[in-house]
Scaffold this active site. Structure first.
Site, PDB file in Angstrom:
ATOM      1  N   ARG A  74       0.834  -1.201   0.000  1.00 52.18           N
ATOM      2  CA  ARG A  74       0.000   0.000   0.000  1.00 52.18           C
ATOM      3  C   ARG A  74       0.863   1.243   0.000  1.00 52.18           C
ATOM      4  O   ARG A  74       1.865   1.320   0.711  1.00 52.18           O
ATOM      5  CB  ARG A  74      -0.904   0.017   1.238  1.00 52.18           C
ATOM      6  CG  ARG A  74      -1.870  -1.151   1.251  1.00 52.18           C
ATOM      7  CD  ARG A  74      -2.833  -1.107   2.405  1.00 52.18           C
ATOM      8  NE  ARG A  74      -3.641  -2.316   2.409  1.00 52.18           N
ATOM      9  CZ  ARG A  74      -4.524  -2.628   3.355  1.00 52.18           C
ATOM     10  NH1 ARG A  74      -4.728  -1.800   4.378  1.00 52.18           N
ATOM     11  NH2 ARG A  74      -5.226  -3.742   3.279  1.00 52.18           N
ATOM     12  N   ARG A  86       2.598   0.864  10.321  1.00 48.96           N
ATOM     13  CA  ARG A  86       2.102   1.240   8.991  1.00 48.96           C
ATOM     14  C   ARG A  86       3.238   1.151   7.973  1.00 48.96           C
ATOM     15  O   ARG A  86       4.042   2.058   7.841  1.00 48.96           O
ATOM     16  CB  ARG A  86       1.539   2.663   9.053  1.00 48.96           C
ATOM     17  CG  ARG A  86       0.635   3.048   7.892  1.00 48.96           C
ATOM     18  CD  ARG A  86      -0.021   4.390   8.140  1.00 48.96           C
ATOM     19  NE  ARG A  86      -0.876   4.357   9.320  1.00 48.96           N
ATOM     20  CZ  ARG A  86      -2.136   3.920   9.322  1.00 48.96           C
ATOM     21  NH1 ARG A  86      -2.684   3.503   8.212  1.00 48.96           N
ATOM     22  NH2 ARG A  86      -2.834   3.925  10.446  1.00 48.96           N
ATOM     23  N   GLU A 120      -5.675  -1.286  15.726  1.00 46.88           N
ATOM     24  CA  GLU A 120      -6.314  -2.214  14.785  1.00 46.88           C
ATOM     25  C   GLU A 120      -5.370  -3.340  14.378  1.00 46.88           C
ATOM     26  O   GLU A 120      -4.218  -3.098  14.017  1.00 46.88           O
ATOM     27  CB  GLU A 120      -6.755  -1.445  13.536  1.00 46.88           C
ATOM     28  CG  GLU A 120      -7.399  -2.360  12.510  1.00 46.88           C
ATOM     29  CD  GLU A 120      -7.711  -1.639  11.197  1.00 46.88           C
ATOM     30  OE1 GLU A 120      -7.800  -0.398  11.208  1.00 46.88           O
ATOM     31  OE2 GLU A 120      -7.853  -2.336  10.181  1.00 46.88           O
ATOM     32  N   SER A 151      -9.754  -6.474  10.541  1.00 42.14           N
ATOM     33  CA  SER A 151     -10.926  -5.745  10.100  1.00 42.14           C
ATOM     34  C   SER A 151     -11.769  -6.702   9.270  1.00 42.14           C
ATOM     35  O   SER A 151     -11.281  -7.245   8.284  1.00 42.14           O
ATOM     36  CB  SER A 151     -10.480  -4.542   9.269  1.00 42.14           C
ATOM     37  OG  SER A 151     -11.574  -3.733   8.935  1.00 42.14           O
ATOM     38  N   ARG A 201       1.531  -6.659  12.554  1.00 33.99           N
ATOM     39  CA  ARG A 201       0.985  -6.036  13.759  1.00 33.99           C
ATOM     40  C   ARG A 201       0.853  -7.054  14.887  1.00 33.99           C
ATOM     41  O   ARG A 201       1.009  -6.704  16.052  1.00 33.99           O
ATOM     42  CB  ARG A 201      -0.360  -5.374  13.460  1.00 33.99           C
ATOM     43  CG  ARG A 201      -0.200  -4.119  12.619  1.00 33.99           C
ATOM     44  CD  ARG A 201      -1.481  -3.320  12.476  1.00 33.99           C
ATOM     45  NE  ARG A 201      -1.264  -2.159  11.615  1.00 33.99           N
ATOM     46  CZ  ARG A 201      -2.197  -1.264  11.315  1.00 33.99           C
ATOM     47  NH1 ARG A 201      -3.440  -1.399  11.809  1.00 33.99           N
ATOM     48  NH2 ARG A 201      -1.919  -0.243  10.533  1.00 33.99           N
TER      49      ARG A 201
END
Length: 412
Positions: free
Chosen positions: A259, A274, A346, A349, A386
């Site tokens: 990403r 991130r 997070e 999801s 994560r």
RNA sequence: GGACAGGUGGGUGAGUUGGCUGAAACCACAUCCCUGCUAAGGAUGCGUACUGGUAACGGUACCGAGGGUUCGAAUCCCUCCCUGUCCGCCA
């Protein structure tokens, strides 16, 4: 993509729902307008085509019989021009319609709470209690000397890339295997898919045309690096009609994800939260509409149980309308406790897109005689990087060492 | 990357002097009939999307994608994509 008929027939309701997602209803208005215009243009065009087809057939017959066809030909030529003009209009409208329709997000479910952004998400429940420390727990980048090499990641690529070393590299691998095994035991079949996909595939799941800036594109090709396994795995069934007894299709897949993180400048610049490239084990389900809520809960439970099995305290959040992703009708986020950061972050999801992606990607199933759109769902189970740093923070010791969760020991 | 051969409905596969083919035939599948037992036979149905109609039943578009020629194209022309085979290259 939304159902155009729904917009035509229940305009007010669609607008009301989209308002929850902060969508300007002018767009819906013009979508409706174009679709109606298209319909009437088609109604004009098709009888002309019917006439042309019939007369052309006659033309052949007459010609064979040696009849005079000059008058017929003149009429047909004239009709042809009218048809050409009209089909040009129709084509233009079709293009405008699909361009517009492709940029409108999915409708949120009724149970989705009203809200502007992540601050309005609703906590559903907490699972496990965060661990206590008799020292001040560090953030993962403070205890990562021998585990994560941020500098060299940057040297090789650029910022937001990192290198895992020693136990961390091994733990990453162990986590992937553990997660895949865990999901497989719950009935999700493992698939391994390409990391580079084409435009149609990304349009099917909704990343394109609107979010091209978030994707890494291969220079000189119409190909992109996948931002999530959801993209290739869901598209496995693009343009297919699935037989009813194959449903639900439950899949799990490990992939790297890429990403650009455009728009997140300044956020989470420190550490491994991130990254431009990260590993993720994903769940994807294709179901009959009536089963999708049940499967959704199964997926949430799977990811949550997976976290629990790793001993990671976490909470469930119902995303509010404003924080909901483009394709999602409903999303539950799982946030794991990060002691070093002293907050939940997070880590998973899970979304039900209902028939939104199915309509774009033309994924249908035979319901007796009729073809119906399936529902598609996706969710992380889990984001591997994560999870790795969550383990680092939760399992750290005063001396700076890190314990390995019990369930992972046989994987190391 | 180069050369050649191809891309037709769920599958196999006709259709290539343009019209009667939205598409034969076979298989698979569904329902029914016969028979009766782990078989065979027969009848009918069976692509997708949009659209008109309460329905029956119609219309339009689609034969890899996009353009072109023509009154008319699966059939001719152009571009692109893909598959197969051979060659080259390579983990």
């Amino acid at each position: 993509m939304l159902d155009i008929k729904l917009i035509q027939n229940d305009f007010e309701n669609v607008c009301k729902k989209l308002r929850k997602k902060n969508v300007n209803e002018d767009i819906i208005e013009s979508l409706k307008e174009i679709s109606l215009k298209l319909k009437s243009k088609r109604a004009e065009l098709e009888p002309l085509q019917a006439e042309q087809n019939a007369s052309s057939k006659l033309f052949g017959v007459w010609a064979r019989e040696g009849k005079d066809i000059s008058e017929l030909k003149a009429r047909l030529s004239q009709n042809k021009e009218k048809i050409a003009t009209l089909s040009k209009d129709v084509k233009e409208l079709e293009e405008r319609l699909s361009n517009l329709a492709l940029t409108i997000p999915n409708l949120p479910d009724d149970i989705v709470p009203q809200g502007k952004d992540e601050n309005d998400n609703i906590e559903i429940k907490k699972v496990l209690t965060p661990p206590t420390f008799d020292f001040k727990p560090k953030e993962h980048w403070e205890i990562s000397e021998n585990w994560i090499d941020f500098q060299r990641g940057v040297k090789l690529s650029k910022s937001r890339f990192s290198v895992l070393k020693n136990e961390a590299a091994k733990l990453e691998r162990a986590l992937i295997n553990y997660m895949l095994d865990f999901n497989t035991k719950r009935g999700f079949k493992e698939v391994a898919v390409p990391y580079i996909v084409n435009r149609e595939t990304l349009t099917g799941t909704g990343q394109l045309p609107k979010f091209e800036d978030d994707l890494f594109k291969i220079e000189g090709e119409e190909l992109f690096l996948i931002p999530t396994a959801e993209v290739p795995v869901t598209n496995l069934f693009r343009d297919e009609i699935i037989s009813e007894d194959e449903l639900p299709i439950k899949m799990t897949s490990y992939t790297a994800c890429f990403r650009k993180e455009a728009g997140s400048a300044g956020r989470d610049t420190r550490g491994m939260i991130r990254q431009h490239q990260f590993d993720k084990v994903e769940l994807v389900c294709i179901t009959k509409p009536e089963d999708s809520d049940r499967i959704f809960n199964e997926m949430v439970k799977c990811a949550s149980d997976l976290l629990s099995s790793l001993g990671l305290a976490h909470r469930h959040l119902m995303l509010c309308g404003g924080d909901l992703g483009f394709g999602a009708a409903k999303t539950v986020d799982l946030e794991a406790w990060f002691p070093g950061q002293d907050r939940y972050r997070e880590i998973s999801s899970i979304s039900n897109t209902r028939d939104f992606q199915a309509r774009r990607a033309k994924i249908r199933y035979k319901d007796g005689k009729k073809n119906r759109l399936v529902h598609t769902l996706n969710g992380s189970s889990l984001a591997v990087g994560r999870t790795l740093i969550s383990i680092m923070e939760n399992y750290q010791k005063a001396d700076g060492s890190i314990e390995i969760p019990k369930v992972l020991k046989s994987y190391m």
